[in-house]
Design a protein around this motif. Structure first.
Motif, short mmCIF file in Angstrom:
data_model
loop_
_atom_site.label_atom_id
_atom_site.label_comp_id
_atom_site.label_asym_id
_atom_site.label_seq_id
_atom_site.Cartn_x
_atom_site.Cartn_y
_atom_site.Cartn_z
N VAL A 120 0.76 -1.23 0.05
CA VAL A 120 0.16 -0.01 -0.23
C VAL A 120 0.79 1.12 -0.05
N ASP A 121 0.76 2.01 -0.96
CA ASP A 121 1.70 3.18 -1.36
C ASP A 121 0.70 4.43 -1.05
N THR A 122 0.99 5.06 -0.04
CA THR A 122 0.18 6.21 0.33
C THR A 122 0.79 7.40 -0.12
N ALA A 123 1.76 7.39 -0.93
CA ALA A 123 2.05 8.70 -1.94
C ALA A 123 2.12 10.03 -1.16
N GLY A 124 3.34 10.22 -0.50
CA GLY A 124 3.74 11.59 -0.15
C GLY A 124 3.00 11.93 1.22
N ARG A 125 3.12 11.32 2.06
CA ARG A 125 2.38 11.51 3.49
C ARG A 125 3.45 12.37 4.32
N MET A 126 3.28 13.85 4.03
CA MET A 126 4.23 14.60 4.84
C MET A 126 3.91 14.69 6.36
N GLN A 127 5.09 14.59 6.99
CA GLN A 127 5.00 14.43 8.57
C GLN A 127 4.21 15.57 9.03
N ASN A 128 4.21 16.71 8.36
CA ASN A 128 3.69 18.00 9.09
C ASN A 128 2.21 18.29 8.60
N ASN A 129 1.81 17.30 8.02
CA ASN A 129 0.38 17.53 7.34
C ASN A 129 -0.61 16.69 8.18
N GLU A 130 -1.24 17.24 9.33
CA GLU A 130 -2.15 16.49 10.25
C GLU A 130 -3.14 15.69 9.62
N PRO A 131 -3.97 16.25 8.63
CA PRO A 131 -5.17 15.46 8.10
C PRO A 131 -4.41 14.05 7.52
N LEU A 132 -3.44 14.07 6.82
CA LEU A 132 -2.96 12.98 5.92
C LEU A 132 -2.19 11.87 6.94
N MET A 133 -1.61 12.43 8.05
CA MET A 133 -0.96 11.64 8.99
C MET A 133 -2.15 10.97 9.90
N ARG A 134 -3.25 11.65 10.22
CA ARG A 134 -4.54 11.16 10.61
C ARG A 134 -4.82 9.87 9.82
N ALA A 135 -5.02 10.33 8.86
CA ALA A 135 -5.60 9.12 7.57
C ALA A 135 -4.58 8.24 7.61
N LEU A 136 -3.49 8.30 7.52
CA LEU A 136 -2.33 7.10 7.75
C LEU A 136 -2.48 6.18 9.01
N ALA A 137 -2.58 6.96 10.21
CA ALA A 137 -2.81 6.12 11.26
C ALA A 137 -4.13 5.53 11.15
N LYS A 138 -5.10 5.85 10.67
CA LYS A 138 -6.61 5.16 10.44
C LYS A 138 -6.29 3.84 9.53
N LEU A 139 -5.61 4.08 8.47
CA LEU A 139 -5.40 2.96 7.40
C LEU A 139 -4.51 1.86 8.35
N ILE A 140 -3.39 2.19 9.33
CA ILE A 140 -2.85 1.28 9.86
C ILE A 140 -3.67 0.60 10.95
N ARG A 141 -4.50 1.44 11.55
CA ARG A 141 -5.32 0.86 12.63
C ARG A 141 -6.42 -0.23 12.10
N GLU A 142 -6.83 0.00 11.02
CA GLU A 142 -8.08 -0.71 10.36
C GLU A 142 -7.66 -1.81 9.64
N ASN A 143 -6.33 -1.79 9.17
CA ASN A 143 -5.81 -2.71 8.27
C ASN A 143 -4.79 -3.66 8.71
N ARG A 144 -4.19 -3.22 9.88
CA ARG A 144 -3.01 -3.82 10.66
C ARG A 144 -2.09 -4.85 9.66
N PRO A 145 -1.28 -3.89 9.12
CA PRO A 145 -0.40 -4.32 8.03
C PRO A 145 0.74 -5.10 8.99
N ASP A 146 1.58 -6.07 8.32
CA ASP A 146 2.80 -6.74 8.82
C ASP A 146 3.78 -5.64 8.97
#
Length: 150
Positions: A32-58
């Motif tokens: 899963v390539d989340t394409a350019g999640r900048m560490q200082n972009n709060e909405p994108l980082m929250r979306a990434l945390a949600k992706l990880i929480r809901e999909n539990r990647p290895d």
């Protein structure tokens, strides 16, 4: 096989659909390539945390450019901290490893790679030396040590 559903949609849901599709097709892995999640972009980082929480990647891998030198250490630290900050307390998740792109062009900036592993305690899983998947290589530790002592 590329499972693509466009931009501006719920990344967690798309990842979940892709994983379900991969299971149906008997694929061994899903990237899963989340394409350019900048560490200082709060909405994108929250979306990434949600992706990880809901999909539990290895594995959760940080992909950064080796060319930026010590700036990569700062990017990685902020990215990792943002993942932790936007995770649920019971589901804290940080990165599991690092992929460094453009590794074939860094020469004397190799020390930043060492700093990245030291800062996070996580390994460099792959280094990129070109534009294709076959250009992802395992890190040659001896080459890094040699470059450090040049």
């Amino acid at each position: 096989m590329l499972y693509e559903r466009g931009y501006g949609k719920d990344a967690a849901a798309i990842a979940m659909d892709a994983i379900a599709y991969a299971r149906q097709q008997a694929y061994d892995a899903v990237l899963v390539d989340t394409a350019g999640r900048m560490q200082n972009n709060e909405p994108l980082m929250r979306a990434l945390a949600k992706l990880i929480r809901e999909n539990r990647p290895d594995l959760v891998l940080f992909v950064g450019e080796a060319l930026v030198g010590n700036e990569a250490v700062d990017q990685l630290s902020r990215f990792n901290q943002a993942l932790v900050d936007y995770s649920n307390e019971q589901d804290l998740r940080a990165i599991d490893g690092i992929v460094l792109t453009k590794f074939d062009t860094i020469d004397d900036k190799v020390g930043a790679a060492i700093s990245m592993t030291y800062t996070t305690g996580q390994p460099i899983v792959f280094v990129g030396t070109g534009q294709r998947y076959v250009d992802l290589k395992s890190l040659n530790v001896q080459a890094v040590v040699t470059a450090l002592f040049k």
